[in-house]
Scaffold this motif. Structure first.
Motif, PDB file in Angstrom:
ATOM      1  N   ASP A 262      17.280  18.771   8.159  1.00  4.80           N
ATOM      2  CA  ASP A 262      18.563  18.500   7.508  1.00  4.80           C
ATOM      3  C   ASP A 262      18.546  17.151   6.808  1.00  4.80           C
ATOM      4  O   ASP A 262      19.515  16.393   6.869  1.00  4.80           O
ATOM      5  CB  ASP A 262      19.717  18.518   8.520  1.00  4.80           C
ATOM      6  N   ASN A 263      17.459  16.852   6.183  1.00  7.36           N
ATOM      7  CA  ASN A 263      17.338  15.629   5.393  1.00  7.36           C
ATOM      8  C   ASN A 263      17.570  14.353   6.207  1.00  7.36           C
ATOM      9  O   ASN A 263      18.007  13.337   5.678  1.00  7.36           O
ATOM     10  CB  ASN A 263      18.303  15.667   4.214  1.00  7.36           C
ATOM     11  N   LYS A 264      17.289  14.417   7.498  1.00 11.72           N
ATOM     12  CA  LYS A 264      17.336  13.202   8.305  1.00 11.72           C
ATOM     13  C   LYS A 264      15.990  13.066   9.010  1.00 11.72           C
ATOM     14  O   LYS A 264      15.383  14.074   9.384  1.00 11.72           O
ATOM     15  CB  LYS A 264      18.422  13.304   9.380  1.00 11.72           C
ATOM     16  N   ASP A 294      21.194   6.215   9.351  1.00 14.84           N
ATOM     17  CA  ASP A 294      22.552   5.708   9.615  1.00 14.84           C
ATOM     18  C   ASP A 294      22.929   4.574   8.674  1.00 14.84           C
ATOM     19  O   ASP A 294      22.099   3.842   8.154  1.00 14.84           O
ATOM     20  CB  ASP A 294      22.618   5.166  11.054  1.00 14.84           C
ATOM     21  N   ASN A 295      24.220   4.380   8.513  1.00 21.27           N
ATOM     22  CA  ASN A 295      24.750   3.243   7.751  1.00 21.27           C
ATOM     23  C   ASN A 295      24.110   3.119   6.386  1.00 21.27           C
ATOM     24  O   ASN A 295      23.665   2.047   5.982  1.00 21.27           O
ATOM     25  CB  ASN A 295      24.526   1.930   8.532  1.00 21.27           C
ATOM     26  N   ARG A 296      24.037   4.212   5.673  1.00 21.05           N
ATOM     27  CA  ARG A 296      23.470   4.134   4.326  1.00 21.05           C
ATOM     28  C   ARG A 296      24.605   3.971   3.333  1.00 21.05           C
ATOM     29  O   ARG A 296      25.732   4.411   3.550  1.00 21.05           O
ATOM     30  CB  ARG A 296      22.648   5.394   4.008  1.00 21.05           C
ATOM     31  N   PRO A 297      24.318   3.323   2.215  1.00 24.56           N
ATOM     32  CA  PRO A 297      25.399   3.068   1.241  1.00 24.56           C
ATOM     33  C   PRO A 297      25.900   4.357   0.589  1.00 24.56           C
ATOM     34  O   PRO A 297      25.209   5.362   0.548  1.00 24.56           O
ATOM     35  CB  PRO A 297      24.732   2.181   0.201  1.00 24.56           C
ATOM     36  N   LEU A 298      27.107   4.292   0.064  1.00 18.21           N
ATOM     37  CA  LEU A 298      27.688   5.454  -0.611  1.00 18.21           C
ATOM     38  C   LEU A 298      27.364   5.445  -2.094  1.00 18.21           C
ATOM     39  O   LEU A 298      27.433   6.465  -2.757  1.00 18.21           O
ATOM     40  CB  LEU A 298      29.205   5.455  -0.423  1.00 18.21           C
ATOM     41  N   GLY A 299      27.048   4.272  -2.635  1.00 18.59           N
ATOM     42  CA  GLY A 299      26.747   4.208  -4.062  1.00 18.59           C
ATOM     43  C   GLY A 299      26.795   2.774  -4.519  1.00 18.59           C
ATOM     44  O   GLY A 299      27.109   1.854  -3.749  1.00 18.59           O
ATOM     45  N   PRO A 300      26.482   2.536  -5.818  1.00 21.54           N
ATOM     46  CA  PRO A 300      26.494   1.152  -6.321  1.00 21.54           C
ATOM     47  C   PRO A 300      27.923   0.603  -6.350  1.00 21.54           C
ATOM     48  O   PRO A 300      28.888   1.351  -6.505  1.00 21.54           O
ATOM     49  CB  PRO A 300      25.923   1.280  -7.736  1.00 21.54           C
ATOM     50  N   LEU A 472       3.029   5.496   0.175  1.00 25.16           N
ATOM     51  CA  LEU A 472       4.191   6.105   0.815  1.00 25.16           C
ATOM     52  C   LEU A 472       4.469   7.427   0.120  1.00 25.16           C
ATOM     53  O   LEU A 472       4.275   7.547  -1.086  1.00 25.16           O
ATOM     54  CB  LEU A 472       5.425   5.218   0.635  1.00 25.16           C
ATOM     55  N   ARG A 473       4.947   8.391   0.899  1.00 19.19           N
ATOM     56  CA  ARG A 473       5.352   9.645   0.278  1.00 19.19           C
ATOM     57  C   ARG A 473       6.786   9.946   0.675  1.00 19.19           C
ATOM     58  O   ARG A 473       7.184   9.638   1.795  1.00 19.19           O
ATOM     59  CB  ARG A 473       4.431  10.774   0.751  1.00 19.19           C
ATOM     60  N   PRO A 474       7.542  10.568  -0.205  1.00 22.28           N
ATOM     61  CA  PRO A 474       8.948  10.796   0.155  1.00 22.28           C
ATOM     62  C   PRO A 474       9.081  11.913   1.179  1.00 22.28           C
ATOM     63  O   PRO A 474       8.542  12.997   1.002  1.00 22.28           O
ATOM     64  CB  PRO A 474       9.580  11.199  -1.180  1.00 22.28           C
ATOM     65  N   ALA A 475       9.779  11.625   2.240  1.00 20.55           N
ATOM     66  CA  ALA A 475       9.979  12.618   3.291  1.00 20.55           C
ATOM     67  C   ALA A 475      11.347  13.249   3.199  1.00 20.55           C
ATOM     68  O   ALA A 475      11.556  14.371   3.637  1.00 20.55           O
ATOM     69  CB  ALA A 475       9.808  11.977   4.660  1.00 20.55           C
ATOM     70  N   LYS A 476      12.318  12.503   2.673  1.00 25.01           N
ATOM     71  CA  LYS A 476      13.645  13.086   2.535  1.00 25.01           C
ATOM     72  C   LYS A 476      14.132  12.850   1.117  1.00 25.01           C
ATOM     73  O   LYS A 476      13.776  11.881   0.447  1.00 25.01           O
ATOM     74  CB  LYS A 476      14.597  12.503   3.581  1.00 25.01           C
ATOM     75  N   SER A 477      15.006  13.726   0.668  1.00 31.98           N
ATOM     76  CA  SER A 477      15.487  13.647  -0.723  1.00 31.98           C
ATOM     77  C   SER A 477      16.633  12.675  -0.843  1.00 31.98           C
ATOM     78  O   SER A 477      17.348  12.406   0.105  1.00 31.98           O
ATOM     79  CB  SER A 477      16.001  15.016  -1.163  1.00 31.98           C
ATOM     80  N   ASN A 509      23.252  15.053   3.849  1.00 29.71           N
ATOM     81  CA  ASN A 509      22.640  13.752   4.114  1.00 29.71           C
ATOM     82  C   ASN A 509      21.825  13.206   2.946  1.00 29.71           C
ATOM     83  O   ASN A 509      20.829  12.510   3.157  1.00 29.71           O
ATOM     84  CB  ASN A 509      21.748  13.827   5.365  1.00 29.71           C
ATOM     85  N   LEU A 510      22.192  13.519   1.724  1.00 34.45           N
ATOM     86  CA  LEU A 510      21.497  12.923   0.580  1.00 34.45           C
ATOM     87  C   LEU A 510      22.128  11.573   0.299  1.00 34.45           C
ATOM     88  O   LEU A 510      23.326  11.468   0.065  1.00 34.45           O
ATOM     89  CB  LEU A 510      21.643  13.809  -0.662  1.00 34.45           C
TER      90      LEU A 510
END
Lengths: 572, 441, 224
Positions: A262-264, A294-300, A472-477, A509-510
């Motif tokens: 689930d993108n986490k 957790d505690n990720r920003p919502l946007g600029p 590094l490779r992206p694991a989540k979108s 969870n994007l």
């Protein structure tokens, strides 16, 4: 090179490999449990039994006896041999289950024995789906059970330590965990106790299994006897995708897999890289993943108010326009990738500012001689190679406090939390902040705040403390469309068995963030500075030829296991 | 017909050499007065006795190990690699006598400890070894104390230690006390135990002579085997080879126990007729009962029915042909009243209790065997349990790190083979036997 | 016999045990330390001395609670887990406090066929506890033992890892229990070789007072 014949196929080998290791490497799927290439081989699980024969040597001539067709007569050893305790030898003839009924029977019998006291825990066992006992039983084991007695009961669900849970009944006594603590980590915290069928691994009374590498036993345990307390019951192995990437908890850059549902990020496990971390991962590398979720920003934001990305980028360019370059302080980051730091230093030079510096994050005494370092950032070495050096914190602090800085440009770090200055100190300064978590203490002082993609969401390069450059490779979108990221994710998120499977893509969870190599060129464009790169791959291609410190570090060369760069200051 | 004749020659007038009838022979001064340490002195002071010659004499004697496996001793000694002054070498004397039915080493250690020491020293000389460990099971605490006292006296007199009897040869003997584990009698498990590890047996190859205790070349021999060495030096390998059965020569200590009138440890040549041992030496069957079965060499050796022992002599070849093994020559004699199934149950319990638990077939198999035989003994078994038992024996034999699994499987296999009717008689005729935890589909 | 297959449960050791031996006793005297060092010197590495060290500690403290095993490990210089693994492997190391006298009654092989179980059940009856248990007054612990290497003098028992008592019968057991209650542990008994009876007229040792000869073993009433 010497020859060996396995199941009627003869091939060459070199060196003196263990027979089991050689078979596994040539694709002969020999079942086994207790063998591990990094440790001694006690040959006690008895699963890897094979028929082994050597050419019969004539005692008088010292040469092999030949049969009618001129082939050496093979003398088979009277008993089946464990392939993990034998070295491959010239002329050896081996029969595995593919060509010997006796070996097939032996493997089935052994599994029968393993299963008689093994509890029927599969439905509730974390190991299900990636369990060698399940897999080997399915391929080689008995059809049903003939055991009609009470299975031996042992302690279950015991917290061996803060991170590892023991289920004594599931244990098959392979002793991998005990050998790990005595031969690899040398903590000597585990031993097998009791005797006979009462055996199981345990710490001595009064001791917890709390060594900093304790969770490695979870990976090497071939059954669900040792499981992770942190991720217990969180997800089935087939519900997660796995991505080969790098741990960013410290400067060692241990190779790992990020498991995503689930993108986490759900779990972090080790990835083999003989040049960096071999088969192992420190516990701290495994447990510090919540910051990705957790505690990720919502946007600029501009001065705390939500804005669109273009507005944010324009605001940043406006901050920098027309300002005297010597009054702009750029802070690179040892948390950020080489590509992001490189673009930042180009931006700094374009506006006439000095090269960026980075804030050091050293916890003295935390490091050891193995996989932990004092340095709590993954890319210090990369920054140095770019000419981005550690900031003189006292000097910088005084410059800020005495009003000599008009703009503070922070790439993916937290100067206030690091003790550089206080939010109040920054009241007269324009602050541009690329940041990861909404808990960033510099955020209240930021004029423009740009959410940045974290290590698990981006494509990039990190250089560890030994000069090993790794991808590094992206694991989540992330939210929004990005062609480079989409292509990379599509290529590298596999299931447990390596099958590309897009089952885990979902919209939840994007995080609304962007990698530095997207944001910085957009900001530069607002200043009419061109940064024309198709993507981070091309950035590294340029760096690897333009900068001696990165010579050889192309994406192709780094591949899955990275590239060891030459020592800094030493020209190639 | 030759088979009916004893191979022990004129055994009734046999003069004992391992346990000669000398009062207080265990005391150093008495031992010295009875040719004690004479062989060692000769070996150390006579030019003809270089280490290789000693080994060759033992080879000539035909001595085979008395610990159960019966491996030719001289051959085993010759497996040690050439001497490298930088690599220590060790001798282990296996006094872990724990095989059920065996009690001869205890008597030898009590009554002739210096013979054991002398044997260890001669063996050490032959293999250029400087330290010999005498591993004695912990239950023999009193005998350990006795031997420690005598060893100290031997040290004081210069028979052990530096420059023995003024020669260039130095050798220490260390007595190591076990703590209650049958598995320690297995040579590689003994090595693990000596090293202070959990006593798990080790995979062979590498063999102890290549990589033994602490990784160094090691030879392990039984107490009685080493006790024969001074005799071989004193009286010659040829003399030894003429005692008893030609293919398995020498004096041997028979430990006879069970339903006889006169149990005990008897020293006679190898090759005694089993019937002579039971009827004459051990005074015949207790209470005038008939013989039903016997175990010739400790619980791991296959059982022999009374009708199988006609003309069988106690040596490796004859016993093998009869369907059993020499083992430790610890004989258990069973009379007609013995319930074979109950007896077997206790044996399976023994192996289940003593398995070290290292490898899968033994750790799991011994318990399963005990479970099934117990169920049979209690009358809740079925005929197919016998098939399962035999299957399990096949699954355990030859698949494990050490021979304990074989030793656990053989009694089950051969007792069922040879007493099948008793097992079948105890099987339940119910279609669903009571007492099982799970019902079969 | 062998309760384990009927109740195959393995308990977990107390992972946070209360210290049984008080700190002021939890140490070795300088003689004991010297003794341990002597043992260490007899092996290529210190590990070899662990079994002797555990025996010394057991004789000193009566049994081996975890703190004692740890003390031994520290004294010898090996990891605590290694010493603990060794201590739990062997039957003769007592991990729990036992009675003043531990009666290891052999019921294996020869002893089984010569009345070993009869003796075991008799002792259980007399003392009122089952095999594996300790009497309430803390005097006796009964244990069923595997072959003790005295098969010709069956049935027999061993007292607290020490002296063997051969050729048991009910009277002998009665007398033994009484003696033990008084604190009188029987002396070492030498078992006379039958051939010595013939050749020397009796036991060959003049330095022991207690001798026994091999006798006709009793008939077993039960084999389990």
């Amino acid at each position: 090179m010497p020859n060996i014949t396995v199941d009627n196929e003869t091939f060459e080998f070199d060196g003196q490999p263990r027979l089991l290791q050689l078979c596994l490497e040539t694709g002969v799927d020999l079942p086994h449990f207790c063998y591990h290439p990094s440790m001694s081989a006690p040959a006690n699980c008895r699963q890897c039994l094979v028929e082994v024969g050597m050419p019969q040597i004539n005692r008088d001539t010292g040469k092999p006896n030949l049969d009618e067709s001129g082939q050496p007569v093979i003398q088979f050893m009277p008993k089946l041999q464990t392939s993990c305790s034998l070295d491959a030898a010239a002329g050896m003839v081996v029969r595995t289950h593919k060509s010997s009924e006796l070996v097939k029977r032996a493997q089935k019998d052994n599994l029968e024995f393993l299963l008689i006291n093994h509890p029927l825990d599969c439905p509730i066992c974390d190991q299900a789906g990636h369990c060698p006992l399940q897999n080997q039983t399915y391929k080689h084991g008995p059809e049903g059970s003939r055991f009609e007695f009470r299975k031996v009961g042992k302690p279950k669900q015991i917290d061996l330590g803060p991170n590892v849970v023991l289920d004594g009944e599931r244990c098959i006594n392979c002793t991998r965990c005990v050998r790990f603590t005595s031969e690899i980590s040398k903590s000597h915290q585990l031993t097998i106790i009791e005797r006979g069928v009462r055996n199981y691994p345990m710490t001595p009374p009064g001791i917890e299994f709390d060594e900093p590498y304790s969770m490695n036993v979870i990976d090497i345990c071939p059954v669900g006897a040792l499981t992770s307390k942190d991720s217990r019951f969180r997800a089935r192995i087939w519900e997660m995708s796995k991505t080969a990437s790098i741990s960013t908890v410290n400067a060692r850059g241990a190779n790992c897999f990020y498991w995503v549902k689930d993108n986490k990020i759900v779990e972090v496990t080790p990835r083999t890289n003989m040049d960096v971390n071999e088969y192992w991962l420190a516990d701290e590398d495994r447990l510090d993943y919540r910051k990705f979720n957790d505690n990720r920003p919502l946007g600029p934001t501009i001065s705390g108010a939500d804005v669109a990305w273009d507005s944010a980028y324009k605001a940043v360019s406006d901050c920098l326009k027309g300002v005297d370059g010597t009054r702009i302080q750029f802070l690179g980051s040892a948390f950020a990738t080489v590509e992001d730091n490189y673009l930042l230093s180009k931006l700094a030079s374009a506006v006439g500012s000095a090269a960026p510096t980075y804030l050091a994050h050293n916890e003295v005494g935390h490091g050891d001689t193995w996989l932990r370092t004092d340095d709590r950032t993954p890319n210090t070495n990369g920054c140095e190679r770019l000419g981005i050096h550690a900031a003189d914190v006292a000097a910088l602090k005084s410059r800020i406090q005495s009003g000599e800085v008009d703009v503070l440009y922070v790439l993916e770090d937290d100067p206030v939390a690091a003790g550089l200055c206080s939010v109040a100190d920054l009241s007269g300064v324009k602050v541009v902040l690329h940041y990861y978590n909404s808990t960033n203490q510099t955020l209240p002082a930021a004029d423009v705040a740009i959410p940045a993609a974290m290590a698990v969401e981006t494509v990039g390069t990190l250089v560890n403390d030994q000069g090993h450059a790794q991808r590094l490779r992206p694991a989540k979108s992330i939210a929004g469309v990005n062609r480079t990221l989409s292509m990379e994710i599509g290529k590298c998120r596999a299931d447990r068995h390596g099958t590309p499977f897009d089952k885990w893509y979902d919209e939840s969870n994007l995080v609304n963030c962007q990698p530095g190599w997207v944001s910085i060129p957009r900001i530069a464009a607002g200043l009419n500075v061109e940064m024309n790169y198709k993507g981070p791959r091309n950035i590294m291609a340029e760096l690897s030829s333009a900068n001696d410190g990165f010579s050889g570090a192309t994406y192709e060369a780094m591949g899955e296991h990275g590239v060891r760069l030459s020592e800094m200051g030493v020209t190639a | 017909m030759e088979a009916k004749k004893t191979k022990a020659g004129d055994w009734r007038s046999y003069q004992r050499v391992l346990l000669p009838p000398v009062k207080d022979l265990h005391k150093l001064d008495v031992y010295e007065n009875n040719e004690g340490y004479k062989a060692l002195r000769e070996v150390l002071t006579t030019a003809k006795w270089d280490p290789t010659s000693v080994t060759n004499e033992v080879k000539k004697s035909g001595l085979k190990g008395r610990g159960g496996a019966g491996f030719p001793t001289g051959l085993k000694w010759s497996f040690m690699p050439p001497v490298d002054p930088n690599i220590p070498r060790f001798l282990c004397c296996n006094g872990d006598e724990s095989e059920p039915g065996t009690f001869k080493d205890r008597q030898l250690m009590e009554y002739n400890p210096h013979l054991v020491f002398e044997g260890m020293l001669i063996a050490s000389y032959a293999m250029s070894i400087k330290t010999g460990y005498l591993y004695i099971r912990g239950e023999f605490a009193d005998w350990i104390t006795l031997m420690e006292e005598e060893l100290e006296k031997a040290y004081a007199k210069g028979y052990v230690g530096k420059n023995i009897m003024g020669s260039d040869f130095s050798c220490d003997i260390v007595i190591h006390k076990g703590a209650g584990a049958y598995i320690c009698g297995e040579e590689s498990s003994l090595m693990s135990s000596l090293e202070g590890q959990r006593a798990y047996p080790r995979v062979k190859p590498p063999f102890p002579a290549q990589k033994g205790v602490w990784g160094y070349p090691t030879t392990i021999n039984n107490v009685e085997t080493l006790a024969c060495a001074p005799l071989i030096i004193n009286k010659g390998g040829e003399w030894f080879s003429k005692i008893g059965a030609p293919s398995h020569p020498g004096p041997v200590l028979y430990g006879i126990s069970g339903h006889v009138n006169r149990p005990g440890v008897f020293e006679y040549p190898t090759g005694m007729l089993i019937t002579d041992l039971i009827d004459e030496v051990a005074g015949g069957m207790r209470g005038g009962k008939k013989l039903k079965a016997l175990i010739p060499g400790g619980s791991s050796t296959p059982i022999l029915r009374a009708d199988m022992i006609e003309g069988v002599t106690m040596d490796a070849d004859s016993l093998r042909d009869a369907g059993s093994m020499m083992g430790t020559s610890g004989m258990l004699i069973m009379d007609e009243d013995v319930d074979i199934v109950s007896w077997l149950r206790r044996i399976t319990h023994f192996y289940h209790h003593e398995t070290c638990g290292q490898c899968t077939p033994c750790r799991e198999g011994t318990g399963w065997l005990e479970n099934i035989v117990t169920r049979l003994d209690e009358g809740n078994g079925q005929l197919r349990d016998l098939d399962i038992l035999l299957d399990l024996c096949t699954q355990m034999e030859g698949r494990t790190v050490c021979a304990l699994a074989d030793a656990a499987a053989w009694p089950v296999r051969y007792t069922i083979d040879r007493f099948r009717s008793e097992f079948e008689a105890k099987c339940s005729t119910d279609s669903v036997p009571g007492g099982g935890v799970l019902e079969t589909a | 016999m062998g309760d384990f297959i009927k109740h195959p449960f393995v308990d977990m050791p107390d992972r946070n045990p209360e210290q049984v031996i008080p700190n002021d006793s939890l140490m070795f005297t300088s003689e004991e330390k010297t003794q341990i060092q002597t043992w260490i010197s007899r092996y290529p590495t210190a590990d070899g001395a662990v079994m002797r060290g555990l025996w010394l500690a057991q004789e000193k403290f009566g049994f081996l609670p975890p703190e004692v095993i740890k003390l031994v490990a520290e004294e010898i210089g090996i990891p605590y887990a290694n010493a603990y693994g060794v201590a739990t492997f062997y039957t003769q190391y007592f991990k729990e406090k036992k009675g003043k006298h531990v009666l290891d009654i052999c019921t294996c092989f020869s002893c089984q066929l010569c009345g070993g179980y009869d003796m075991l059940h008799y002792v259980e009856e007399k003392l009122g506890v089952h095999s594996g248990e300790t009497t309430e007054d803390g005097m006796f612990t009964i244990q069923e033992a595997e072959c003790l290497g005295a098969c010709g003098s069956a049935p027999m028992l061993q007292i607290t890892n020490g002296v063997f008592v051969h050729n048991l019968n009910k009277d002998k057991i009665d007398a033994l229990l009484d003696a033990l209650r008084e604190g009188n542990v029987p002396a070492f008994t030498s078992v006379t070789l039958p051939q010595d009876e013939d050749d020397l007229g009796g036991n060959r040792r003049t330095d022991v007072t207690s001798v026994e000869s091999y006798i006709v073993p009793p008939v077993s009433e039960t084999l389990s």
